[in-house]
Every structure is written in structure tokens, then in C-alpha cells.
Design an enzyme around this catalytic site. Sequence first.
Site, PDB file in Angstrom:
ATOM      1  N   PRO A 208       0.899  -1.328  -0.014  1.00  0.00           N
ATOM      2  CA  PRO A 208       0.089  -0.010   0.082  1.00  0.00           C
ATOM      3  C   PRO A 208       0.932   1.278  -0.103  1.00  0.00           C
ATOM      4  O   PRO A 208       1.691   1.360   0.498  1.00  0.00           O
ATOM      5  CB  PRO A 208      -0.838  -0.199   1.378  1.00  0.00           C
ATOM      6  CG  PRO A 208      -0.575  -1.602   1.862  1.00  0.00           C
ATOM      7  CD  PRO A 208       0.681  -2.239   1.294  1.00  0.00           C
ATOM      8  N   LEU A 209       0.545   2.335  -1.003  1.00  0.00           N
ATOM      9  CA  LEU A 209       1.249   3.502  -0.932  1.00  0.00           C
ATOM     10  C   LEU A 209       1.345   4.197   0.376  1.00  0.00           C
ATOM     11  O   LEU A 209       2.491   4.717   0.518  1.00  0.00           O
ATOM     12  CB  LEU A 209       0.699   4.288  -2.051  1.00  0.00           C
ATOM     13  CG  LEU A 209       1.671   5.185  -2.591  1.00  0.00           C
ATOM     14  CD1 LEU A 209       2.900   4.750  -3.267  1.00  0.00           C
ATOM     15  CD2 LEU A 209       1.016   6.126  -3.670  1.00  0.00           C
ATOM     16  N   CYS A 210       0.246   4.231   1.009  1.00  0.00           N
ATOM     17  CA  CYS A 210       0.470   4.833   2.466  1.00  0.00           C
ATOM     18  C   CYS A 210       1.692   4.316   3.314  1.00  0.00           C
ATOM     19  O   CYS A 210       2.367   5.146   3.936  1.00  0.00           O
ATOM     20  CB  CYS A 210      -0.977   5.010   3.088  1.00  0.00           C
ATOM     21  SG  CYS A 210      -1.718   3.392   3.121  1.00  0.00           S
ATOM     22  N   THR A 211       1.570   3.135   3.210  1.00  0.00           N
ATOM     23  CA  THR A 211       2.706   2.363   4.054  1.00  0.00           C
ATOM     24  C   THR A 211       3.923   2.626   3.685  1.00  0.00           C
ATOM     25  O   THR A 211       4.705   3.140   4.298  1.00  0.00           O
ATOM     26  CB  THR A 211       2.428   0.647   4.121  1.00  0.00           C
ATOM     27  OG1 THR A 211       1.027   0.320   4.528  1.00  0.00           O
ATOM     28  CG2 THR A 211       3.500   0.054   4.921  1.00  0.00           C
ATOM     29  N   ASN A 214       4.400   6.526   4.540  1.00  0.00           N
ATOM     30  CA  ASN A 214       4.446   7.014   5.610  1.00  0.00           C
ATOM     31  C   ASN A 214       4.804   6.159   6.909  1.00  0.00           C
ATOM     32  O   ASN A 214       5.297   6.674   7.920  1.00  0.00           O
ATOM     33  CB  ASN A 214       2.816   7.710   6.364  1.00  0.00           C
ATOM     34  CG  ASN A 214       2.405   8.481   5.168  1.00  0.00           C
ATOM     35  OD1 ASN A 214       3.073   9.316   4.733  1.00  0.00           O
ATOM     36  ND2 ASN A 214       1.220   8.326   4.621  1.00  0.00           N
TER      37      ASN A 214
END
Length: 442
Positions: A208-211, A214
Site C-alpha cells: 500500500p502506497l500509504c505504508t 508514511n
Amino acid sequence: MVETDLSKKWNYLRKILERSGPFDTEAFTPSSDTLDFLHNTCKILVIGAGGLGCELLKDLAMMGFKNIDVIDMDTIELSNLNRQFLFRRKDIGKSKAETAAEFINKRIPGTKVTPHFCKIQDYDESFYRQFHIVVSGLDSIVARRWINGMLISLVRLEEDGTVDQSSVIPMIDGGTEGFKGNARVIFPTLNACIDCNLDLFPPQISYPLCTIANTPRLPEHCIEYVKIIQWDKENPFKCALDGDDPEHVSWVYEKAQERANIYNITGLSYRLVQGVLKNIIPAVSSTNAVIAAVCATEVFKIATSCYEALNNYFVFNDIDGIYTYKFEAEKNPKCLACSTVPRMISINNPSSMTLQDLIDYLCTNVEFQMKSPGITTMINGKNKTLYMSTVKSIEEQTRSNLTLSLHELNLSDGQELIIADATNPNSIVVKLKFTDNEVEMY
Ligand SMILES: [Zn+2]
């Protein structure tokens, strides 16, 4: 006419099949018919003629299975030769399935291996229905899910709704990754299938891009960050990232290490960078040998009923000593593939959630893990394709829907969507549930 094989070659099997023993199943009757069945009737399909496939073909042929089909779309590469032992240097560029079949047929007389140099998706139900047992040694989860879905669709129900046992084709699935491996026995619709436990396969390629952006926790997250975000931003070599170019790999390694240091992440190595950039799953021949042997043994047990089959999931790991474990994977009542209950997706913001958001959800959610879902639905009694990427003309016609919200698309609470994806030969139905709560799945 069934010819009885009287050669001494099979004496070791006769000891098991022609005498009773303490581990027999209820279905087992000692008889010479069972060996005849293995030799002359039983048809096995081996999916994949790579690292596991070569081992499986050899094991099954040596165990007395004579009618084996093998399917593989790949050709032989130099890097295969260290473990795919049915291939030689002269075979580079040839079909794996054809070369493997020819080798086994020549080496183990009496065996008839029939090769299929194509994709599993090239065949339909009538092809798959002819086999007694399917055994797969695949490196692709999409292909695994596809064959799983195919075998489920072959299961017929009796009038009273119970499963017609004769339509159930058992699937033995082997998988390896480096020093780790697993084998499982699937009786389609009767016990846990591949899709029942999709969470056992965390999405391999896309994190996941957010992982990544961030909350990185793994060295892979740091590498992906550099690959997806930092490379484009800094564009150090004024070109696209090339996983074969050592300078590129070194640059990614250096930047990923910097990021790993910030988040106290250990375990980054040049090799891992290469692996993530090129998506390489390391192959260890001894792991393939162990897993294929377990799979072939399960095929033998199921074909002969001489012993209870594995119930149903075996894991193997020899990174540190040798560790094995067996457990019973449970059937998921909400399984996308083997359950008949339509899957619910709860949506709390249908006026802001776009079709693209929904597609992203289907691709990234651990229980769906789709690849490029095509979505159709029924609006005012008419079939409507909302989006489909696989047919160019339809993609162009439906592309503008991607940015529309679910409300703008006239989708309503309780709407059923029919979703086609490479992970299953059949479409699945999901039901939208508009709520005021957070987006979550039921
Ligand atoms: Zn299932």
C-alpha cells in the site's frame, strides 16, 4: 482390456496396495486393481513445469502414474538449469512442458506425459474435467486462484443441494519461496480453497502506497519508496529505472539504506534491492524437492485411498534447522471463490467515492487482491458496463466513468456489481451497502 503389470519394478507399491495395514482408510481394499488404476486409468494434471513441476513429474512417474498431462506457457532459460533438471543447455528457448514431457517419456518407459505449451486460461471446463487429480507447482497467485476457481466451477450439486462427490477434483497445491515452502490439499467446495485464505498471501508486488510513504516497516517498503517516489523526483540518470543496470541498483540501494536508517529498519541488502526491483523470487532446489515429494505423496494417497490425505495445510521452513508444521486451514463462509453468498462492500460516502476508488479497493484489499477488475451492473433492467480495461474499445468508452462518484453512476444501496478479473475464470457478485459508518467490509 487392462493389462496387468507383473514386472518387479512396482513391488514396493504392491507392498502398500495389496496388503492391509494399520493406516488404511475405510475406502481402501487391498487389491491389485489399485495399481492397475494408477497405471491405466488415473489421469493427473501437473500445472507448471518449472522448479516444482520437474520434481513433480519425476516423482509421479516413479510412483506409477502413467497418464500425466503437464501445462506450462514458459520457455526454458539458462537460469533455470541449476534446478529444473529435466532441461539441458541445448533446450534453452524450447517449451518447458514439451521438453519435460519428452524427457520423462524417454527416461521412464511406459509413462505417457502429454505436454500443453500454453496458458491454463487457454482451456475450458471440458479440458479440466477429464482429470482425477490436479497438482500445481505455480509461482503465480493469480494462476493459482484461476485454477482454484475453475475446479470449484466443475463441482455439481445433487438435487437435494449436497455436493456430487464424483464431480470434485482434488487439487494439491505446492508453493516455495527460497527456503520456505507449503503444500495443501483442496477438495473444492468441501474444504478451504485458495481464496478462503487469501490473507495467507500478502500482496507480493504492490505494498500500500500509504505504508510505503508514511509507515515503512520492512526493508522492501524502503526500496519500493525509492523505486516509486524518489526515482521520479530526483531522476538521477535522466532515464527510467532499469533493474539490470548496476549503477541504478546501487543508487536505489544507497537511498533505500538512508530511509531504512531513519526508520530503524534492518535487513536491507544489495541482493534484496535487486530482488524487489526485478521481482525475483529466489529458488532453492532442495525446497522444491521437499515440497514436490509431499505433493506427490498426497496425490498417491488420494488416488489409492491407502492413507488419509493431509488435512490440509503443510508448511516447511529450513532457514534455521528444519521446521515443519501442519494445520487445518478453515473454509471462509464469505470466500469470493467457493461461497455462494454475495460479498458485501460497505460504503459510507457514495457521493464522493469514485469508481476508481472502488477499483483501487478491490485491488489492494487483502481479501480481494484483484488485478484489473472489469465491472458491470444492472441499471433500470439494462446491463451496463461501468469499466473494463481488458478490451481496448470498451476501455476507451468507459474510462470517463472512473472519475464519477457511485451516486453519479446511478448506483444505489444494495446494488449488485458483477466483477470479472484474472483471478477467477468466473465473474463474482458483490453487493454495495451504503452506510453512514466508516468504509469497512462485512
Ligand atoms: Zn474458498
